[in-house]
Design a protein around this motif. Structure first.
Motif, PDB file in Angstrom:
ATOM      1  N   LEU A 238     -77.750  84.567  18.250  1.00 18.33           N
ATOM      2  CA  LEU A 238     -76.922  83.490  18.785  1.00 18.33           C
ATOM      3  C   LEU A 238     -75.581  83.470  18.068  1.00 18.33           C
ATOM      4  CD1 LEU A 238     -79.483  80.539  18.883  1.00 18.33           C
ATOM      5  CD2 LEU A 238     -78.514  81.704  20.868  1.00 18.33           C
ATOM      6  N   PRO A 239     -74.513  83.010  18.755  1.00 22.58           N
ATOM      7  CA  PRO A 239     -73.256  82.787  18.034  1.00 22.58           C
ATOM      8  C   PRO A 239     -73.490  81.786  16.911  1.00 22.58           C
ATOM      9  CG  PRO A 239     -72.942  82.614  20.405  1.00 22.58           C
ATOM     10  CD  PRO A 239     -74.415  82.687  20.169  1.00 22.58           C
ATOM     11  N   LEU A 240     -72.672  81.870  15.874  1.00 27.40           N
ATOM     12  CA  LEU A 240     -72.902  81.048  14.697  1.00 27.40           C
ATOM     13  C   LEU A 240     -72.882  79.557  15.024  1.00 27.40           C
ATOM     14  CD1 LEU A 240     -73.401  80.891  11.691  1.00 27.40           C
ATOM     15  CD2 LEU A 240     -70.934  80.986  11.319  1.00 27.40           C
ATOM     16  N   THR A 241     -71.920  79.126  15.862  1.00 28.53           N
ATOM     17  CA  THR A 241     -71.844  77.696  16.185  1.00 28.53           C
ATOM     18  C   THR A 241     -73.131  77.237  16.872  1.00 28.53           C
ATOM     19  OG1 THR A 241     -69.450  77.786  16.379  1.00 28.53           O
ATOM     20  CG2 THR A 241     -70.541  75.953  17.455  1.00 28.53           C
ATOM     21  N   SER A 242     -73.627  78.042  17.798  1.00 26.31           N
ATOM     22  CA  SER A 242     -74.884  77.697  18.474  1.00 26.31           C
ATOM     23  C   SER A 242     -76.040  77.717  17.492  1.00 26.31           C
ATOM     24  CB  SER A 242     -75.155  78.683  19.615  1.00 26.31           C
ATOM     25  OG  SER A 242     -74.118  78.630  20.561  1.00 26.31           O
ATOM     26  N   ARG A 243     -75.999  78.662  16.554  1.00 31.20           N
ATOM     27  CA  ARG A 243     -77.043  78.774  15.543  1.00 31.20           C
ATOM     28  C   ARG A 243     -77.086  77.512  14.677  1.00 31.20           C
ATOM     29  NH1 ARG A 243     -80.977  79.591  13.203  1.00 31.20           N
ATOM     30  NH2 ARG A 243     -81.759  81.428  12.150  1.00 31.20           N
ATOM     31  N   LEU A 244     -75.897  77.028  14.290  1.00 28.44           N
ATOM     32  CA  LEU A 244     -75.833  75.805  13.493  1.00 28.44           C
ATOM     33  C   LEU A 244     -76.323  74.607  14.293  1.00 28.44           C
ATOM     34  CD1 LEU A 244     -72.459  76.344  11.627  1.00 28.44           C
ATOM     35  CD2 LEU A 244     -74.683  75.963  10.563  1.00 28.44           C
ATOM     36  N   ARG A 245     -75.934  74.564  15.559  1.00 32.16           N
ATOM     37  CA  ARG A 245     -76.375  73.443  16.378  1.00 32.16           C
ATOM     38  C   ARG A 245     -77.904  73.437  16.492  1.00 32.16           C
ATOM     39  NH1 ARG A 245     -73.277  74.293  20.751  1.00 32.16           N
ATOM     40  NH2 ARG A 245     -71.527  73.185  19.815  1.00 32.16           N
ATOM     41  N   MET A 246     -78.466  74.627  16.648  1.00 32.01           N
ATOM     42  CA  MET A 246     -79.918  74.708  16.706  1.00 32.01           C
ATOM     43  C   MET A 246     -80.549  74.238  15.397  1.00 32.01           C
ATOM     44  SD  MET A 246     -81.037  75.949  19.650  1.00 32.01           S
ATOM     45  CE  MET A 246     -82.559  76.822  19.351  1.00 32.01           C
ATOM     46  N   ARG A 310     -72.169  63.552   9.738  1.00 28.09           N
ATOM     47  CA  ARG A 310     -71.751  64.455   8.671  1.00 28.09           C
ATOM     48  C   ARG A 310     -70.776  65.501   9.199  1.00 28.09           C
ATOM     49  NH1 ARG A 310     -75.534  68.843   5.567  1.00 28.09           N
ATOM     50  NH2 ARG A 310     -73.833  69.867   4.443  1.00 28.09           N
ATOM     51  N   HIS A 311     -70.978  65.965  10.423  1.00 32.60           N
ATOM     52  CA  HIS A 311     -70.112  66.994  11.020  1.00 32.60           C
ATOM     53  C   HIS A 311     -70.191  66.824  12.533  1.00 32.60           C
ATOM     54  CE1 HIS A 311     -68.609  70.981  12.243  1.00 32.60           C
ATOM     55  NE2 HIS A 311     -68.043  71.017  11.040  1.00 32.60           N
ATOM     56  N   PRO A 312     -69.113  67.149  13.270  1.00 31.65           N
ATOM     57  CA  PRO A 312     -69.169  67.037  14.735  1.00 31.65           C
ATOM     58  C   PRO A 312     -70.321  67.811  15.363  1.00 31.65           C
ATOM     59  CG  PRO A 312     -66.896  67.337  14.029  1.00 31.65           C
ATOM     60  CD  PRO A 312     -67.745  67.504  12.804  1.00 31.65           C
ATOM     61  N   LEU A 313     -70.772  68.905  14.723  1.00 30.86           N
ATOM     62  CA  LEU A 313     -71.899  69.643  15.286  1.00 30.86           C
ATOM     63  C   LEU A 313     -73.189  68.836  15.242  1.00 30.86           C
ATOM     64  CD1 LEU A 313     -71.348  73.302  14.028  1.00 30.86           C
ATOM     65  CD2 LEU A 313     -71.003  72.386  16.322  1.00 30.86           C
ATOM     66  N   VAL A 314     -73.302  67.928  14.286  1.00 35.89           N
ATOM     67  CA  VAL A 314     -74.471  67.042  14.258  1.00 35.89           C
ATOM     68  C   VAL A 314     -74.437  66.146  15.489  1.00 35.89           C
ATOM     69  CG1 VAL A 314     -75.686  65.247  12.976  1.00 35.89           C
ATOM     70  CG2 VAL A 314     -74.519  67.090  11.742  1.00 35.89           C
ATOM     71  N   ARG A 315     -73.279  65.566  15.761  1.00 35.36           N
ATOM     72  CA  ARG A 315     -73.139  64.717  16.949  1.00 35.36           C
ATOM     73  C   ARG A 315     -73.504  65.512  18.211  1.00 35.36           C
ATOM     74  NH1 ARG A 315     -69.825  60.411  17.911  1.00 35.36           N
ATOM     75  NH2 ARG A 315     -68.539  60.863  16.082  1.00 35.36           N
ATOM     76  N   ALA A 316     -72.943  66.738  18.298  1.00 31.24           N
ATOM     77  CA  ALA A 316     -73.206  67.564  19.482  1.00 31.24           C
ATOM     78  C   ALA A 316     -74.690  67.875  19.613  1.00 31.24           C
ATOM     79  CB  ALA A 316     -72.393  68.855  19.398  1.00 31.24           C
TER      80      ALA A 316
END
Length: 907
Positions: A238-246, A310-316
């Motif tokens: 997975l792309p890193l951003t998607s990996r973090l979101r997961m 903590r980070h916008p990716l948490v919100r997402a």
């Protein structure tokens, strides 16, 4: 302490150091999610020490609410609002919904932002920090970017961070710093600080997959230790951003159900208002007691009355993992608690997000929101709201009407693709002539700005036909704009369009009627009754109630077309003053172009230089490529007159590099005149003739500078002994001069006749024309043209061995050329004067004003008129501190020590 960011910290430290020394600056940090932009902003704030700091952030949900991001940023500075000039204060109050007023120009709001930040900082430096700039609403972005490009000597450091891949954050021309992943050494050091108990296998895997991303280095260890040994997360899958979101998905999934529901409401809300989130969460069976698990898990933090992820990716992650039905319920709950009038816009968008299908009540609420956004110049937000309202409409007619409004708002916002798409959708749904005309207007503007001039012209003329019966004023305005598009197509297209305009029946009391009549008379075929009167047309339009400055702007151009240069300059200067006072920055380049043209034609080159350079900067700040091309070409002409070949070529290159669609660059006509003038002044007559002849052919020969360059073409042809080659262009010039009935124009006709007569051997006729031309020049002075006629007559007299008579004319010409800084012409006059046996006088020293930059000259002149720094700043769209800085630099150049001595220099 930040790991591995020494270079980035040094760049920020330099920005802060400049602000402390009184030099403003801006830096845009760009990078992927989690790369450390926010950490650098935090570090900058900590490093600011005693500096004043304002900080804000864009939020995804508020991207549809005009000026929301800017209002949040400026909240700490609003106590200084009373220090702003009244027009700026009113514009900012209208933008923020604090007062009812005319729709503010976002660029003028940007000037108010600059003034407010400068006032808030007092005499010290200020740090302005904006995170997640990619989520700022459009008008906040426009205003902030205008302010950023105007930073000069205020001592303001502007630091912005924008994420890659989340929509464009436009910052062309501003310094940028792209954040890369940490080096392997720095990544290992960061991991060691936060993951001391990791096994070697997990440590290696984290370092491999994180790719130096700090957030990944902190979050992936938790995910890897918790995952099942079934290969669920394969490296690189997975792309890193998607990996973090997961990874965040997994952490949220382990929270209690009530906590997950509470976080979903907060993610849907985006404002961080804890009380509002808790009120809405009650409807989902959650409350304050459910917050601790999310806090302990490091997913959120509470700052007084704000809930922050903590980070916008948490919100997402929270929002995207929730089932659709739960998301709809969360938005419905938020809409239910937003019952205050000031929350109507947020409520409308939450209702829209909660609507599973068409809903007329929600569509109506969104239409109201769009109207409020439009009233505050939030055209992009208005377009989005109108378009969403159209999709939610249950009434087909209302949906079509909302699509038309969406198309018009998107056009105003410059979102051409959206405007065209909405217009085409609406066009398929309606046959109403009035709506069809409006849609043609939108599509024509999109095509015109995209360089498709033929299509734009066709749509405007067809749209005018649809509107003629029901709305003749709209039809007239469309035809007047069609005359503009026709200008880029050719002489016949202009004539055909003007004929349509002339045939249109307008009510006598219409404010458009005087404008339309003047344009028809100025651009249409001669009637034999003399040229129309520009001053009378302006008076009639104002008396009829004209309030649209765009109508009067058209009169400026039409006035120049019939040689009424002084009247056009007076009108353009008045419109420019109105635009400055009322904040109409977007239209200022248009009126300044007419003003600069009139100043060039009158030989007021120093004024034209100041006007064109200011306007070029404004055109660049506002993204108006057409005008950057036009002003670059005017500046090329001014450089050509001075004989500055390098500067002339550079400006010509800039002007001709602006190509929209398949159309010619807007600055092509002036550029060709500039190149011809440069070659003529430097004695390259053949190159001058070849270049100027380009302006005698379609689609250029009807342009203002094509007509006015003909005397130069005649001179180049005669110098080569090719007088007959200029016969047809000169005949055109004679017809134009006869129509304008301007004495200065008659003087140029006489000069050309003198040149052609001398070329044909008719000496008596040549002398009669020269002397008649000089008499007219004496009565109606245009210094450059007067000097050029005197030079040509002096040359003719010297060749006739009448050296004594020649020397007087040559000396007078030399004096003017030196005063104007026209080096090639001065050298030519000096050489001719020497050939008469008269010693050319020593070159005069340039006046003290010649040492000033155009901006310093503008500021010094206004200060000499008694204006305060604050008033000057408001008029020139600068900050008072920048005005003071330029005056400080000007005083030594002028040899003065105080403001009181300025007035005498400009008497």
């Amino acid at each position: 302490m930040l790991q591995g960011r020494t270079e980035e910290q040094a760049a920020i430290a330099e920005l802060l150091s400049g602000a402390r020394a009184g030099r403003s600056g801006v830096l845009v940090l760009r990078g992927e999610a989690g790369i450390g932009k926010t950490a650098l902003l935090d570090d900058a704030v900590e490093s600011a020490g005693a500096m004043a700091v304002v900080r804000g952030s864009g939020t995804e949900f508020e991207a549809e609410l005009p000026f929301a991001g800017l209002q949040l940023l400026l909240r700490p500075a609003m106590g200084s609002l009373g220090e702003l000039p009244e027009p700026q204060r009113l514009a900012l109050e209208a933008a923020f919904g604090m007062a009812v007023g005319a729709a503010p120009d976002p660029m003028f709001v940007g000037l108010a932002v600059l003034s407010l930040l400068s006032a808030h900082s007092g005499d010290g430096p200020l740090l302005c920090v904006v995170d997640d700039a990619q989520w700022l609403d459009r008008v906040s972005t426009d205003a902030l970017m205008f302010a950023a490009r105007r930073l000069d000597a205020e001592g303001i450091a502007l630091l912005l961070a924008a994420r890659d891949g989340e929509g464009a954050f436009p910052a062309p021309g501003l310094p940028e710093l792209r954040l890369r992943g940490l080096t392997q050494v720095s990544a290992a050091a960061l991991l060691a600080l936060h993951g001391a108990e990791l096994s070697p296998t997990v440590r290696h895997r984290v370092l491999s997959e994180a790719q130096g991303n700090p957030l990944a280095l902190l979050e992936l260890p938790v995910a890897f230790q918790a995952e099942r040994p079934d290969g669920r997360f394969r490296p690189g899958a997975l792309p890193l951003t998607s990996r973090l979101r997961m990874a965040f998905h997994g952490r949220v999934s382990h929270l209690p159900a009530a906590t997950q529901r509470l976080l979903l409401v907060a993610a849907a809300d985006h404002t961080g208002d804890l009380r509002a989130v808790l009120r809405a969460a009650r409807a989902l069976g959650a409350g304050a007691a459910d917050l601790p698990p999310a806090q302990e898990g490091g997913l959120i933090r509470l700052d007084e009355d704000r809930l922050r992820f903590r980070h916008p990716l948490v919100r997402a992650a929270v929002y995207q993992r929730a089932p659709l039905a739960d998301r709809l319920t969360a938005h419905q709950a938020l809409a239910g608690i937003l019952d205050a009038p000031q929350d109507a816009d947020r409520r409308a968008w939450h209702l829209a997000a909660a609507a599973p299908g068409p809903d007329e009540a929600t569509a109506t609420a969104l239409e109201d929101t769009a109207g409020r956004a439009r009233d505050r110049s939030g055209y992009a937000a208005a377009a989005a709201a109108f378009e969403r309202a159209a999709r939610l409409s249950t009434d087909p007619a209302a949906g079509t009407r909302r699509l038309v409004l969406a198309a018009e708002a998107a056009s105003e916002a410059g979102e051409l693709d959206r405007a065209r798409d909405c217009a085409e959708q609406a066009a398929r749904r309606t046959g109403d002539p009035a709506l069809t005309a409006r849609l043609h207007h939108v599509r024509a503007l999109a095509d015109f700005l995209g360089g498709s001039f033929p299509t734009a012209h066709r749509l405007l003329t067809e749209g005018a036909g649809h509107a003629a019966a029901a709305d003749p004023e709209r039809a007239a305005r469309m035809l007047m704009q069609a005359a503009h598009t026709a200008w880029y197509l050719g002489e016949q297209e202009v004539a055909d369009t003007v004929a349509r305009l002339d045939a249109l029946e307008l009510p006598a009391a219409s404010p458009v009627a005087p404008v339309a009549r003047f344009i028809s008379a100025a651009l249409g075929p001669p009637t034999g009754g003399g040229p129309p009167d520009l001053t009378a047309a302006v008076t009639a339009a104002r008396a009829a109630g004209s309030r649209d400055p765009r109508d009067l702007m058209l009169l400026c151009g039409a006035g120049l077309a019939v040689g009424q240069d002084d009247e056009a300059h007076e009108l353009a200067a008045a419109l420019a003053a109105e635009s400055r006072a009322l904040g109409g920055i977007g239209r200022l380049p248009t009126v300044l172009f007419f003003q600069a043209e009139a100043e060039v034609f009158a030989g007021r080159h120093r004024d034209a230089l100041a006007t064109a350079q200011e306007a070029l900067r404004i055109a660049g700040d506002t993204g108006q490529q057409q005008w950057t091309s036009q002003f670059s070409s005017v500046l090329a002409y001014l450089a050509a007159v001075e004989g500055d070949e390098e500067r002339c070529r550079r400006y010509c290159d800039d002007a001709l590099a602006v190509v929209a669609g398949t159309a010619m660059p807007p600055g092509a006509p002036w550029s060709y005149w500039a190149q011809g003038t440069l070659d003529l002044g430097l004695g390259r007559a053949q190159a001058a003739l070849d270049g100027l002849e380009r302006l005698t052919r379609e689609p250029l020969r009807h342009h203002f500078c094509a007509t006015r360059s003909i005397p130069d073409l005649v001179e180049a042809a005669v110098r080569l002994g090719l007088g007959p080659r200029a016969a047809e262009p000169f005949a055109r010039f004679e017809r134009w001069a006869a129509r304008t009935r301007q004495p200065w124009c008659d003087a140029l006709v006489l000069r050309c006749r003198a040149l052609l007569a001398a070329d044909a051997g008719s000496d008596a006729e040549a002398e009669a024309h020269y002397t008649a031309a000089l008499r007219l020049h004496d009565e109606h002075r245009r210094p450059l043209e007067h000097a050029r006629t005197a030079l040509l007559y002096g040359e003719w007299l010297r060749r006739a061995r009448r050296k004594s008579e020649a020397s007087g004319h040559l000396r007078a010409a030399l004096d003017v050329f030196e005063r104007l800084g026209s080096r090639p012409w001065a050298e030519r006059a000096g050489g001719e004067l020497g050939a008469t046996g008269t010693v050319a006088p020593q070159s005069r020293e340039p006046g003290v004003l010649a040492g000033l930059t155009p901006q310093e000259l503008q500021i010094a002149r206004l200060a000499g008129q008694g204006l305060s720094n604050k008033d000057i700043a408001a008029g020139l769209f600068l900050s008072p501190r920048t005005v003071g800085y330029h005056l400080y630099k000007a005083y030594p150049k002028l040899g003065i020590a105080s403001r009181g001595e300025l007035a005498a220099l400009f008497e």
